[in-house]
Design a protein around this motif. Structure first.
Motif, PDB file in Angstrom:
ATOM      1  N   LEU A 226      48.668  22.178  40.262  1.00 40.14           N
ATOM      2  CA  LEU A 226      49.709  22.037  41.109  1.00 40.14           C
ATOM      3  C   LEU A 226      49.567  23.046  42.122  1.00 40.14           C
ATOM      4  N   ASN A 227      49.534  24.365  42.011  1.00 41.13           N
ATOM      5  CA  ASN A 227      49.628  25.426  42.878  1.00 41.13           C
ATOM      6  C   ASN A 227      50.622  25.310  44.079  1.00 41.13           C
ATOM      7  N   ASP A 228      51.632  25.310  43.612  1.00 45.54           N
ATOM      8  CA  ASP A 228      52.533  25.027  44.676  1.00 45.54           C
ATOM      9  C   ASP A 228      54.039  25.295  44.176  1.00 45.54           C
ATOM     10  N   PRO A 229      54.297  26.621  44.329  1.00 50.64           N
ATOM     11  CA  PRO A 229      55.698  27.131  43.834  1.00 50.64           C
ATOM     12  C   PRO A 229      56.886  26.373  44.548  1.00 50.64           C
ATOM     13  N   ASP A 230      56.703  26.067  45.760  1.00 50.31           N
ATOM     14  CA  ASP A 230      57.986  25.436  46.340  1.00 50.31           C
ATOM     15  C   ASP A 230      58.142  24.031  45.855  1.00 50.31           C
ATOM     16  N   ALA A 231      57.007  23.447  45.581  1.00 50.80           N
ATOM     17  CA  ALA A 231      57.326  21.854  45.086  1.00 50.80           C
ATOM     18  C   ALA A 231      57.792  22.035  43.704  1.00 50.80           C
ATOM     19  N   PHE A 232      57.373  22.970  42.951  1.00 51.10           N
ATOM     20  CA  PHE A 232      57.825  23.365  41.435  1.00 51.10           C
ATOM     21  C   PHE A 232      59.327  23.370  41.711  1.00 51.10           C
ATOM     22  N   LYS A 233      59.830  24.351  42.552  1.00 54.00           N
ATOM     23  CA  LYS A 233      61.098  24.740  42.350  1.00 54.00           C
ATOM     24  C   LYS A 233      61.947  23.657  42.757  1.00 54.00           C
ATOM     25  N   GLN A 234      61.539  22.771  43.579  1.00 57.54           N
ATOM     26  CA  GLN A 234      62.163  21.434  43.974  1.00 57.54           C
ATOM     27  C   GLN A 234      62.725  20.667  42.589  1.00 57.54           C
ATOM     28  N   LEU A 235      61.437  20.529  41.697  1.00 59.40           N
ATOM     29  CA  LEU A 235      61.516  19.903  40.444  1.00 59.40           C
ATOM     30  C   LEU A 235      62.863  20.429  39.669  1.00 59.40           C
ATOM     31  N   ILE A 236      62.430  22.120  39.311  1.00 56.07           N
ATOM     32  CA  ILE A 236      63.679  22.306  38.216  1.00 56.07           C
ATOM     33  C   ILE A 236      64.996  22.433  39.083  1.00 56.07           C
ATOM     34  N   GLU A 237      65.184  22.523  40.180  1.00 58.65           N
ATOM     35  CA  GLU A 237      66.428  22.291  40.997  1.00 58.65           C
ATOM     36  C   GLU A 237      67.008  21.247  40.899  1.00 58.65           C
ATOM     37  N   GLY A 238      66.385  20.309  40.580  1.00 58.62           N
ATOM     38  CA  GLY A 238      66.946  18.639  40.550  1.00 58.62           C
ATOM     39  C   GLY A 238      66.828  17.921  42.059  1.00 58.62           C
ATOM     40  N   ARG A 239      66.201  18.495  42.907  1.00 58.19           N
ATOM     41  CA  ARG A 239      66.216  17.769  44.235  1.00 58.19           C
ATOM     42  C   ARG A 239      65.106  16.881  44.319  1.00 58.19           C
ATOM     43  N   GLY A 240      64.090  17.028  43.443  1.00 60.40           N
ATOM     44  CA  GLY A 240      62.607  16.149  43.724  1.00 60.40           C
ATOM     45  C   GLY A 240      62.326  15.870  44.995  1.00 60.40           C
ATOM     46  N   SER A 241      61.425  15.296  45.050  1.00 61.95           N
ATOM     47  CA  SER A 241      60.664  14.960  46.411  1.00 61.95           C
ATOM     48  C   SER A 241      60.216  13.640  46.731  1.00 61.95           C
ATOM     49  N   VAL A 242      59.933  13.406  47.954  1.00 63.47           N
ATOM     50  CA  VAL A 242      59.356  12.017  48.275  1.00 63.47           C
ATOM     51  C   VAL A 242      57.946  12.224  48.789  1.00 63.47           C
ATOM     52  N   SER A 243      57.419  13.178  48.446  1.00 63.95           N
ATOM     53  CA  SER A 243      55.952  13.404  49.011  1.00 63.95           C
ATOM     54  C   SER A 243      54.993  14.068  47.995  1.00 63.95           C
TER      55      SER A 243
END
Length: 514
Positions: A226-243
């Motif tokens: 994954l190598n993307d801490p910002d994307a991972f933070k979205q996941l564990i914060e419950g925000r998800g992502s659309v991309s």
């Protein structure tokens, strides 16, 4: 666990297995939106009674019942030529109300096909017959059978060409208390706007959504890719992502994010560590055929799921390593919809059947399953117990981010916020991250440490983040009896001032910060 979600139980066309001697096993070819599937009954003719008894029994145990519903297409098919003769499947709508139900191409010769099944149901326009059909069906299942909520298969079809999107589903008073979950895509693309943009939010509709990108990104995290801490933070914060990248948040509330790692129409969690992708669509990797690495990855995947904000969904059997790798080919393990034999062939049927012996660590009848199923089960049960015991991982609203501790030795007290207290490299390298979820009144503080990388790493600033002493609640890379502290947490092993987390693993610490 507080809910079970049933795959479709409405009458469907099982004769759509598309292979000799095979039946359609999954029920996604609905032929009647108002009747339970007759062949699911233990006693012929008692399908209505038995389904009601099932729902009642689950309710008596405090378990809600959700139903997967397939309103985007039907089991019917428009005429085609077979053996020189005209053939068709007309159960009811195709031959009686085709012009009022299906979405035609511009020349009227065919039906549009964003479902991939050949006949999209048309919900465009103000007062369509198909909208009333769906609302009446939902009302019946909710009021008569006691179904508590619905998951809408390929839900984007509900909004195709419709000015009011899914609002026409949301506002029927007959099932106003039901949960509504969308699979917010179809073959035509993604569908988020009716829920979380353009005037739609958790304040004016109650829809939640399955997050396919959660599955994809967490699977990549377990591969160190994954190598993307910002994307991972979205996941564990419950925000998800659309991309595929971090992208915009997918949800305006954590409870609107339905987090999943595996579902019926794909590999099981176990099989995602068993197979390599042929096309890259599943983000699966065979773990270099290293069984201990598979064990660590499976525990990491389940651990991330159950420490993320949002609503976790676990495919039945993933908690003890269920496998479909006994299919005749890899594609069958990924898409096992027709692995039901019309002649009783056990080699076919066992692909979709659950081998409950795996739960006890016995893989003698399922050699592609793990010998550590009991360890996986106890790990999962421990995390669910932790999740239910305290509120840290199931917040209704997004937690407040706390930028710094109130002094140099401890963070906020009882405020329910969170802080990122350790971050590893951010230059495209595997994520190394520690987050403190500050407890609310009466709760301790929890620190969760995630390691995406191959190598261990040490968090050595523990004493800066608690007035108390950190205890070790969980370490995913350890084996049974060592991976989870199941006694009173104050009696768990002390972490000291530093803790080392193994590669592709996670740890959970606890401290009383009062």
């Amino acid at each position: 666990m507080n809910a079970v979600e049933l795959m479709p139980v409405m009458e469907y066309d099982e004769q759509s297995g598309n292979q000799s001697g095979r039946l359609n096993h999954w029920g996604y070819m609905t032929s009647n939106f108002f009747a339970p599937e007759a062949r699911y009954a233990a006693s012929p003719g008692r399908q209505v009674v038995e389904l009601k008894q099932l729902v009642r029994a689950l309710h008596q145990r405090g378990i809600a019942v959700f139903l997967d519903v397939v309103y985007n297409h039907t089991a019917e098919q428009s005429p085609w030529v077979s053996d020189g003769r005209l053939a068709a499947k007309c159960f009811n709508l195709m031959c009686l109300a085709a012009d009022r139900v299906y979405r035609p191409t511009s020349d009227g010769r065919y039906y549009l096909n964003n479902t991939g099944t050949g006949n999209d149901v048309d919900f465009s326009g103000g007062k369509r017959y198909s909208k009333q059909l769906v609302r009446d069906s939902l009302a019946m299942w909710h009021q008569i059978y006691g179904i508590d909520g619905f998951r809408f298969d390929l839900a984007r079809i509900l909004a195709e060409g419709s000015h009011d999107a899914a609002d026409w589903v949301d506002n029927d008073p007959r099932y106003a208390t039901a949960h509504l979950h969308a699979e917010p895509w179809d073959m035509g693309g993604q569908w988020w706007d009716f829920m979380d943009s353009d005037g739609w939010s958790a304040d004016n509709n109650r829809w939640a959504k399955w997050l396919g990108h959660y599955r994809d990104k967490v699977r990549r995290f377990s591969q160190s890719s994954l190598n993307d801490p910002d994307a991972f933070k979205q996941l564990i914060e419950g925000r998800g992502s659309v991309s595929r990248g971090a992208g915009p948040a997918a949800s305006s509330r954590p409870w609107r994010s339905i987090n999943l790692l595996a579902v019926h129409d794909g590999y099981t969690l176990r099989d995602c560590t068993w197979f390599n992708d042929s096309d890259g669509s599943q983000n699966c990797w065979d773990s270099n055929q290293d069984e201990d690495l598979r064990r660590q990855r499976e525990k990491l995947l389940l651990g991330i799921l159950l420490t993320s904000q949002g609503v976790p969904v676990i495919l039945q059997g993933d908690e003890f390593g269920r496998s479909k790798a006994g299919a005749a080919a890899q594609e069958g393990a990924r898409n096992s919809y027709n692995y039901e034999s019309s002649t009783g062939d056990l080699a076919v049927n066992r692909v979709n059947w659950i081998d409950w012996r795996l739960k006890d660590g016995d893989n003698s009848a399922s050699p592609t399953g793990p010998a550590y199923g009991k360890e996986l089960f106890e790990w999962t049960r421990g995390l669910i117990t932790l999740r239910k015991k305290w509120s840290h991982f199931r917040r209704h609203d997004f937690a407040r981010y706390v930028h710094a501790a109130t002094d140099d030795r401890a963070g906020p007290i009882n405020d329910g916020g969170f802080s990122y207290v350790w971050e590893g490299p951010r230059s495209g390298e595997p994520t190394q991250l520690a987050v403190v979820w500050w407890g609310k009144a009466g709760e301790p503080d929890l620190m969760v440490i995630y390691n995406e990388g191959w190598e261990p790493f040490k968090v050595d600033n523990l004493s800066h983040w608690s007035r108390g002493n950190w205890k070790i609640l969980a370490r995913s890379w350890h084996g049974p009896g060592q991976d989870m502290c199941r006694g009173k947490w104050k009696q768990c092993p002390a972490a000291g001032s530093a803790v080392t987390v193994a590669g592709r693993s996670m740890a959970i610490l606890v401290s009383d910060n009062d």
